[in-house]
Every structure is written in C-alpha cells, then in structure tokens.
Design an enzyme around this catalytic site. Structure first.
Site, PDB file in Angstrom:
ATOM      1  N   ARG A  52      10.947   5.283   5.193  1.00  0.00           N
ATOM      2  CA  ARG A  52      11.116   6.850   5.372  1.00  0.00           C
ATOM      3  C   ARG A  52      11.591   7.200   6.839  1.00  0.00           C
ATOM      4  O   ARG A  52      12.317   8.254   6.729  1.00  0.00           O
ATOM      5  CB  ARG A  52       9.751   7.626   4.967  1.00  0.00           C
ATOM      6  CG  ARG A  52       9.205   7.518   3.534  1.00  0.00           C
ATOM      7  CD  ARG A  52       7.877   7.670   3.123  1.00  0.00           C
ATOM      8  NE  ARG A  52       7.694   9.051   3.541  1.00  0.00           N
ATOM      9  CZ  ARG A  52       6.370   9.587   3.598  1.00  0.00           C
ATOM     10  NH1 ARG A  52       5.164   8.927   3.231  1.00  0.00           N
ATOM     11  NH2 ARG A  52       6.239  10.773   3.804  1.00  0.00           N
ATOM     12  N   ASP A 102       2.067   4.817  -0.317  1.00  0.00           N
ATOM     13  CA  ASP A 102       1.723   6.000   0.173  1.00  0.00           C
ATOM     14  C   ASP A 102       1.590   7.181  -0.798  1.00  0.00           C
ATOM     15  O   ASP A 102       2.173   7.080  -2.044  1.00  0.00           O
ATOM     16  CB  ASP A 102       2.637   6.905   1.166  1.00  0.00           C
ATOM     17  CG  ASP A 102       2.288   6.393   2.621  1.00  0.00           C
ATOM     18  OD1 ASP A 102       1.209   5.796   2.866  1.00  0.00           O
ATOM     19  OD2 ASP A 102       2.980   6.633   3.551  1.00  0.00           O
ATOM     20  N   TYR A 129      13.154  -1.755  -1.672  1.00  0.00           N
ATOM     21  CA  TYR A 129      12.625  -0.115  -2.151  1.00  0.00           C
ATOM     22  C   TYR A 129      13.736   0.413  -2.449  1.00  0.00           C
ATOM     23  O   TYR A 129      15.119   0.274  -1.762  1.00  0.00           O
ATOM     24  CB  TYR A 129      11.999   0.192  -1.049  1.00  0.00           C
ATOM     25  CG  TYR A 129      10.494   0.077  -0.651  1.00  0.00           C
ATOM     26  CD1 TYR A 129       9.374   0.853  -1.144  1.00  0.00           C
ATOM     27  CD2 TYR A 129      10.043  -1.295  -0.094  1.00  0.00           C
ATOM     28  CE1 TYR A 129       8.153   0.495  -0.711  1.00  0.00           C
ATOM     29  CE2 TYR A 129       8.683  -1.751   0.342  1.00  0.00           C
ATOM     30  CZ  TYR A 129       7.952  -0.716  -0.481  1.00  0.00           C
ATOM     31  OH  TYR A 129       6.405  -0.945  -0.261  1.00  0.00           O
ATOM     32  N   ARG A 152       0.838  -1.120  -0.064  1.00  0.00           N
ATOM     33  CA  ARG A 152       0.059  -0.096   0.070  1.00  0.00           C
ATOM     34  C   ARG A 152       0.923   1.283  -0.117  1.00  0.00           C
ATOM     35  O   ARG A 152       1.117   1.893   1.054  1.00  0.00           O
ATOM     36  CB  ARG A 152      -1.032  -0.016   1.137  1.00  0.00           C
ATOM     37  CG  ARG A 152      -1.863  -1.132   1.244  1.00  0.00           C
ATOM     38  CD  ARG A 152      -2.632  -1.066   2.558  1.00  0.00           C
ATOM     39  NE  ARG A 152      -3.697  -2.142   2.666  1.00  0.00           N
ATOM     40  CZ  ARG A 152      -3.603  -3.048   3.569  1.00  0.00           C
ATOM     41  NH1 ARG A 152      -3.166  -2.751   4.696  1.00  0.00           N
ATOM     42  NH2 ARG A 152      -4.427  -4.079   3.682  1.00  0.00           N
TER      43      ARG A 152
END
Lengths: 244, 244
Positions: free
Chosen positions: B197, B52, B110, B50
């Site tokens: 993050r 952002d 990522y 999911r």
C-alpha cells in the site's frame, strides 16, 4: 420553480427497493432525504421504474422540482456529497415542467447477470445469480426469441401486478456468455411486475434442459402464470437505461 | 490426526482483517467458528498472510489439524455451508504434518485495483480505489521497475512493522490499464507491514506527476518512510496467490 431530471446508479443490496414505504429504507427515501439536506426543501421525486428489493440500477431516471438557487454545474457534486456510497448521481440536467420520468419513458433496458460455474464468487455475490450446473445458453437465446415482439405477457406477470393491460413489446432479448458470466439483456417498451425475473426463471428451465426451446412459445400463448418457470432472484437484475 | 491445507477467498469489507483479535470480528475467527460447527473440535488455523482490515483475498492459504472423519471429497461442500457468503473455501486438501501456510510460503502475489474515472462506481466501491484525476499509468509502470529486485524496503515499511529484516525481493511489478481500470500486480518473496500500500501510494504520486519517475529510486535508497508517499487505502488490495 426549476425542474430537474437525474440519472441515478445504485447498489440495491441494502434497500427495500426503490419506492418509499413505511418502516423500511428505500432508494426514494434516501434520495429525498439527500435533497432535503441539499436544498432544505421537502422534495418528492418520481422514478421511472419501481425496482424491487435487491435490484440494482446503473441508469434509473428520476425527476423533481425545486426552488434551489444552486447552479446546475454544481448540483451533481454537492448532491453526491449528501448520499451514501451505494447511491450515485451520474447526471443532472434541467428540463421543462412537463417532463415526467415514468410517463415520458419510451422503453427500458434491463440486464440479468448469471455466474455459471461450480463455485460462487464472494465479490459478485450481490450482483450475479450463481448457478452451479452448466447452462445451455444457446438454447436459452433461441427460446428468448419467442418473447420478442408485441404479446400478452400474462404468463410472466406476478400475482401482485396491478397493470391495466398485459400487452407489452420486447424489442430485443440478447443472451451472451463470456466465460462463466451469462448476461441476459432485455430491451422493451415496459414490463409487468416481476416480468423479467419470471422470463429469466423460465429460460433457466430451458438452460437446464427441463423445458424444450419451443415450449416457451406455448407458455407465452397459455397466458397463465402457473405455466411459466419460477421467479429468478432479485440480485441478478439491474436497470441499465430508461429511454425517452 | 489429519492435516489440511485450504485456499480461501473473502470479501474483507465487513471484517477487521484476517488475524483473530478481541472485540472485533475477523476472518480467522469466522473460519475457526465454522470448523467448530463442522467438526465439534476447537481448531486453530494458521494463515499465510495477515491481511489488514478491508483487504480482500482470492487465494489466502491456511492450514490446520483435525481428527474429523469427514471424507476429503465432502469437506469443502460441507464447510462452505457453515460459512457466510463473503467467505468461500475454494479448495481443501490433505497435506503432511510438516506443512505450515506461512513458513512454507515461497512468495505471494497481490493486486491493487484502481478505478480511474470522473465518477466512482457503486458496485466497485469496496473493491477498487477510486481516483478522479487521470493517472499517468505508463510513468507509474516505469517507476515501479526500480522496486523490482532484492532491496532494503525500509522506506516502504509502516511504523508498526516488527519484521527482523527489511530486505525483500520483488520478482515483478506490473501495472496494466484496461479502460478505466488500473491493476497493479506485485509478485514478491514477502512483504513488510503495509509495504504494497505504501509502494502504490508512492507510485500514485508519480501518476499525478507530483514525483518524477527516477525519484522512486531515490526514495528506495533513502531507507526512510517519511520520503515515500502515503499509504493507499486497504479496499483496493487483494491477495491473489500464495506460492509454495
């Protein structure tokens, strides 16, 4: 009065080209508005190149005059704070009152970016022309060499072009493939309206093997726009540098 | 019924994240609408991650079921024709009915992209976090190695995270500088809400010399979100790959 030269970078995607026009947002209008915010003056800027709608720039050059007392070392930072993030002032310096971004230009360098692979890229979609079919970039490079030198480029001039003379000089025309990216880099004295995009559109016909390498020489000599290939789309083109 | 797995690339700039929500456009909604255009069915897709608002993907994985008779070799092309150019289907294949994009995932990779130079770039503004001050990327890389392994990542979990357990495994954490571009590449079993993050935001404090390398180990052991650094902005992050 103070006289300034600035180097400007922009992502042309959301603009109707450089030059101010009624009812459509342009780079010139946004730059002039930002200078108004900065100085409270009505400032008219002069750009070296009237880039088309969707065309980008890393090194557009502009000049303008102002009475602002802002010290030179603070202007760039303050000015960038008045601009959206798709327009960036890279450099500002004071020049003498004679400097004119267009008339003083000794030449310009443009790049045309092609993404040559089966699938497009969502990240490069606004910055590179996607071509699915494998291009013969070596033949494109050979054909491009016919365009180098001083020639009458009538075959590569769009119908709306109002230039007095159609003779221009191309100093170099490089075509480089790095993996799936093909970059065409053209260094010339100046260019007719849509000239680079028509040259690239014609070289693409060579890349597709629809035209032979030597036919580009014949097209140049024909001095007839209908002999050349189609105009390549705007978003692959970027103004790299203006030479003085 | 037929069962499909697809690999999806998207530029997340203009979307409010992956997951469908009322009153805001999301990747899921656009993918489901495009499948409706393609098949005339109401299809619900399941995404592996999911992502952002503003986060990008090169390799998001989704699955769905459909009765469409479209042959497998034609689906990708036809589906891409129903999508805007900031979302791209890279690959589609038929799978067995048990496949679930999220539950079957064995891990994800990522990348977090940083542009580390004085001036930002108009072309990378949506894809890279611009940091003006020179970062000590070698120290960031050293500090990141404390995060590799199986740990309780409570310190790196945003307050809205509803995960049952805060233990995750990071297989590798690479930080590579190429000229002005710093790419942080994290390979892990899975990630808590905003975990990457917050990890990057903490490592940036090391890059700024506000934190010492070994303090990242103390932050991890504190299991307290208030000990870690700020959450780095979404637009630098992209989902590279989901592993099965």
């Amino acid at each position: 009065m103070r006289y300034f030269k600035a180097i400007v970078e922009y992502d042309g995607t959301n603009y109707h080209g450089f030059q101010r026009q009624p009812n459509a947002i342009t780079i010139q209008e946004v730059l002039e508005s930002s200078l108004h915010i900065l100085t409270k003056e009505e400032i008219k800027i002069i750009g070296a190149s009237r880039t088309d709608s969707g065309v980008h720039a890393c090194g557009q050059v502009i000049n303008f005059e102002t009475k602002t007392p802002i010290p030179i070392q603070r202007i760039r930072y303050a000015w960038n704070n008045c601009l959206p993030d798709d327009i960036l002032i890279r450099e500002v310096k004071e020049v003498d009152d004679e400097f004119h971004a267009r008339y003083y230009s000794k030449g310009k360098i443009y790049e045309y970016h092609i993404l040559n692979k089966e699938l497009p890229s969502t990240f490069k979609r606004n910055y590179s022309y996607h071509i699915r079919k494998k291009l013969d970039s070596a033949s494109m490079l050979k054909a491009a060499q016919y365009l180098v030198g001083t020639h009458d480029f009538s075959s590569f001039r769009a119908s709306g072009c109002g230039a007095n003379t159609t003779v221009r000089t191309i100093n170099s025309f490089k075509i480089n493939r790095i993996e799936n990216n093909i970059i065409c880099r053209v260094d010339g004295s100046g260019f007719l309206y849509n000239m680079i995009r028509i040259m690239v559109g014609t070289l693409l016909e060579v890349g597709f093997n629809k035209l032979q390498v030597k036919e580009v020489k014949e097209i140049l000599e024909a001095k007839d726009r209908t002999e050349a290939g189609p105009t390549a789309p705007a978003h692959g083109l970027r103004l790299i540098k203006v030479k003085y």
